[in-house]
Scaffold this active site. Structure first.
Site, PDB file in Angstrom:
ATOM      1  N   GLU A  37      17.594  68.788  62.251  1.00 20.73           N
ATOM      2  CA  GLU A  37      17.876  70.478  61.511  1.00 20.73           C
ATOM      3  C   GLU A  37      18.685  70.746  62.644  1.00 20.73           C
ATOM      4  O   GLU A  37      18.142  72.130  63.816  1.00 20.73           O
ATOM      5  CB  GLU A  37      16.557  71.919  61.570  1.00 20.73           C
ATOM      6  CG  GLU A  37      17.060  72.113  60.637  1.00 20.73           C
ATOM      7  CD  GLU A  37      15.786  73.726  60.875  1.00 20.73           C
ATOM      8  OE1 GLU A  37      15.472  74.573  60.148  1.00 20.73           O
ATOM      9  OE2 GLU A  37      15.496  73.994  61.799  1.00 20.73           O
ATOM     10  N   ASP A  85      13.203  69.987  64.238  1.00 20.68           N
ATOM     11  CA  ASP A  85      13.179  71.474  64.472  1.00 20.68           C
ATOM     12  C   ASP A  85      14.167  71.357  64.850  1.00 20.68           C
ATOM     13  O   ASP A  85      14.173  71.720  66.483  1.00 20.68           O
ATOM     14  CB  ASP A  85      12.253  72.231  64.682  1.00 20.68           C
ATOM     15  CG  ASP A  85      12.197  73.859  63.938  1.00 20.68           C
ATOM     16  OD1 ASP A  85      12.337  74.349  62.799  1.00 20.68           O
ATOM     17  OD2 ASP A  85      11.528  74.693  64.668  1.00 20.68           O
TER      18      ASP A  85
END
Length: 576
Positions: A293, A231
């Site tokens: 990401e 993330d």
């Protein structure tokens, strides 16, 4: 032959070709994989509490195997107060009780391996929950203590330190700093949170943070996971001194503030972290992967997937290219060229848990929803039929591309966003932090419909789902579509089977110039022509065997407006 060479092919079928990408022969399952994102709380609820769970994932894994995907990516299921749907982690090495137990996770892993599916888990290393024991210890400790050095605490500015340490803003609205009381109960230091105030950022200048996350990696690798989606992988390290920033909170480009200068993103030292992580994964064998990401431009994205760093990175420029044929061609060409330069595969994605579903986005002829925001009943409404037709075309176009593809749960059903969500049921922190000015991402997170005749459309047998399921989802339920050869689900199943049979994920890409116009786009992958028509008028197709098309029952020799087809044109037309 060099990339971008125009090949004057004499075949009347193919015409001039512009080669962009040669076939991929490098080892690695991930280079051509189709990976399915499961958002656990909205996938399937077995225990009837209104929230999806690991047991529900286990029960429905056969459907994913039947769909034809290679791996499953699980959004966070760790212990969490659920202030940001699990992206606020309080224990990285345990399962939150709303999802089950570690034993449930092990059962799910065993079933996925039985079905030939790999499992990738989400890792959230930029920030944790304010309920994490390490942050609670930091709050109880004085300024400058080892406990506080796990996070980014700073003294304030102005009289009595009453102003934040700098002007950074939260992604979810408002300042990126929150002040906490000191040991004497008086206002004390501030801590940084690029997201919600309940999500303090870790201090990655501290070796203790590195050691903790290396422990977390090994914990899940030992349980058999095939890797991690990381993330906000570009945010961990902040610029020394935390300089002021007048640009966008998300680090996107704006007038006078190019994204590459954002002091909270893309700092060079972040790559040293991933080099160490890559060594850890390599120690478990060649099939464990890292996927970033990292919302950065394509040139910088290549830095995350150099041979000694991550294996994949999400291609956000492709997701945001929409149905603009010129932009699509440019993004695809640039993606393949830049990533080929570092020996990495590209990834392709149209939807995820942070954006309006593409079946809804493509239902607008004019401006649609803003990135990161949802759609409410008072907003301009999409044309659902148009959106689903274009979504099918866009999905079939994407699945023909060489590289890896990510699918978001429910897109194989052509699900739109949930629009009729009352304000009191919305749970995205963006909605609360902006006093409802931004609806947030709840619409794309609505639970899945499994069986039209069951309670809550088969999502769960008991309490109301955590977000309401639109009644219109009944006709899109999986059991209804499974019975129809012309359904969205059947299109995905057939496309994934053809993709695997033709090995398109390992294939080449040449633009077919005669079919690259202002309203159509065509490329050749091996001997398969992928052709999408976005004109208002039908497009006469070239001769060849039509393998699959996004609209059932179309005219034999023409593509309708908003339709894509795969056409086998034979080796002669593909030769150079």
């Amino acid at each position: 032959m060099s990339v971008d060479t125009v090949i004057q092919d004499t075949s009347a079928v193919a015409g001039p070709l512009t080669l962009v990408h040669a076939a991929d022969t490098a080892p690695g399952w991930w280079r051509s994989a189709v990976i399915y994102q499961v958002y656990p709380r909205s996938f399937r609820d077995v225990n009837g509490d209104g929230v999806g769970d690991l047991a529900g994932i286990t029960e429905e894994l056969p459907h994913l195997a039947d769909l034809g995907v290679d791996a499953v990516w699980l959004s966070p299921f760790f212990r969490s107060p659920q202030r940001d749907a699990g992206y606020d982690v309080s224990d990285y090495c345990d399962v939150d009780p709303i999802f089950g137990t570690l034993s449930d996770f092990d059962v799910m892993m065993a079933e996925s391996h039985r079905l030939g599916l790999r499992v990738i888990v989400d890792l959230v290393p930029n920030h944790c929950s304010d309920q994490h024991p390490a942050f609670q210890a930091a709050l109880a400790a004085p300024a400058g203590s080892p406990e506080r050095e796990m996070f980014i605490f700073r003294d304030g500015t102005g009289p009595d330190g009453q102003e934040p340490p700098n002007n950074w803003q939260s992604h979810f609205g408002g300042p990126a700093w929150t002040r906490v009381p000191g040991p004497d109960g008086q206002p004390g230091q501030w801590y940084l949170h690029l997201f919600d105030s309940s999500q303090p950022d870790f201090n990655w200048d501290n070796p203790a943070v590195h050691a903790e996350f290396e422990r977390v990696l090994r914990f899940w690798l030992d349980r058999g996971v095939s890797g991690f989606r990381v993330d906000v992988a570009h945010a961990l390290v902040k610029a020394p001194g935390l300089p002021a920033w007048g640009g966008r909170a998300d680090g996107g480009n704006s007038d006078g503030y190019p994204g590459h200068e954002a002091p909270m993103f893309g700092q060079p030292a972040v790559h040293d972290i991933y080099r160490k992580w890559r060594l850890i994964l390599d120690g478990y064998g060649p099939d464990r992967i890292l996927c970033a990401e990292a919302s950065v431009d394509l040139q910088r994205l290549a830095h995350w997937v150099r041979p000694d760093e991550m294996h994949q990175a999400f291609n956000f420029p492709y997701l945001h290219a929409g149905l603009d044929v010129f932009r699509l061609r440019s993004v695809i060409t640039d993606s393949l060229r830049v990533l080929d330069g570092v020996g990495a595969p590209s990834t392709w994605v149209l939807s995820n848990h942070d954006v309006v579903r593409h079946a809804t986005r493509f239902g607008y002829n004019g401006p649609g929803p803003r990135d990161g925001d949802g759609i409410g009943p008072s907003d301009p409404q999409p044309d659902e039929k148009l959106g689903r037709r274009r979504a099918a075309a866009a999905s079939l176009f994407m699945l023909g591309l060489p590289g890896a593809a990510y699918l978001y749960q429910g897109e194989e059903l052509g699900l739109p966003d949930g629009i009729e969500i009352p304000g009191h049921l919305r749970q995205d922190p963006t909605f609360a932090r902006t006093a409802g000015q931004r609806l947030g991402r709840d619409g794309c997170r609505v639970p899945l419909p499994w069986r039209a005749g069951d309670r809550h459309l088969g999502f769960g047998p008991g309490e109301d789902p955590w977000l309401p399921i639109p009644a219109s989802f009944g006709k899109l339920a999986r059991d209804q579509q499974a019975a129809s050869p012309s359904s969205h689900l059947s299109l995905y199943r057939d496309a994934l089977a053809r993709r695997r049979e033709l090995d398109l994920g390992r294939g080449s890409l040449s633009w077919v110039e005669d079919w690259c116009t202002g309203s159509s786009l065509g490329y050749l992958n091996g001997t398969t022509l992928v052709l999408m028509n976005l004109n208002h008028e039908p497009l006469v197709m070239p001769s060849g065997q039509v393998l699959i098309r996004s609209l059932p029952g179309g005219t034999a020799d023409a593509l309708a407006s908003g339709e894509t087809a795969w056409i086998e044109i034979g080796p002669d037309a593909a030769a150079d």
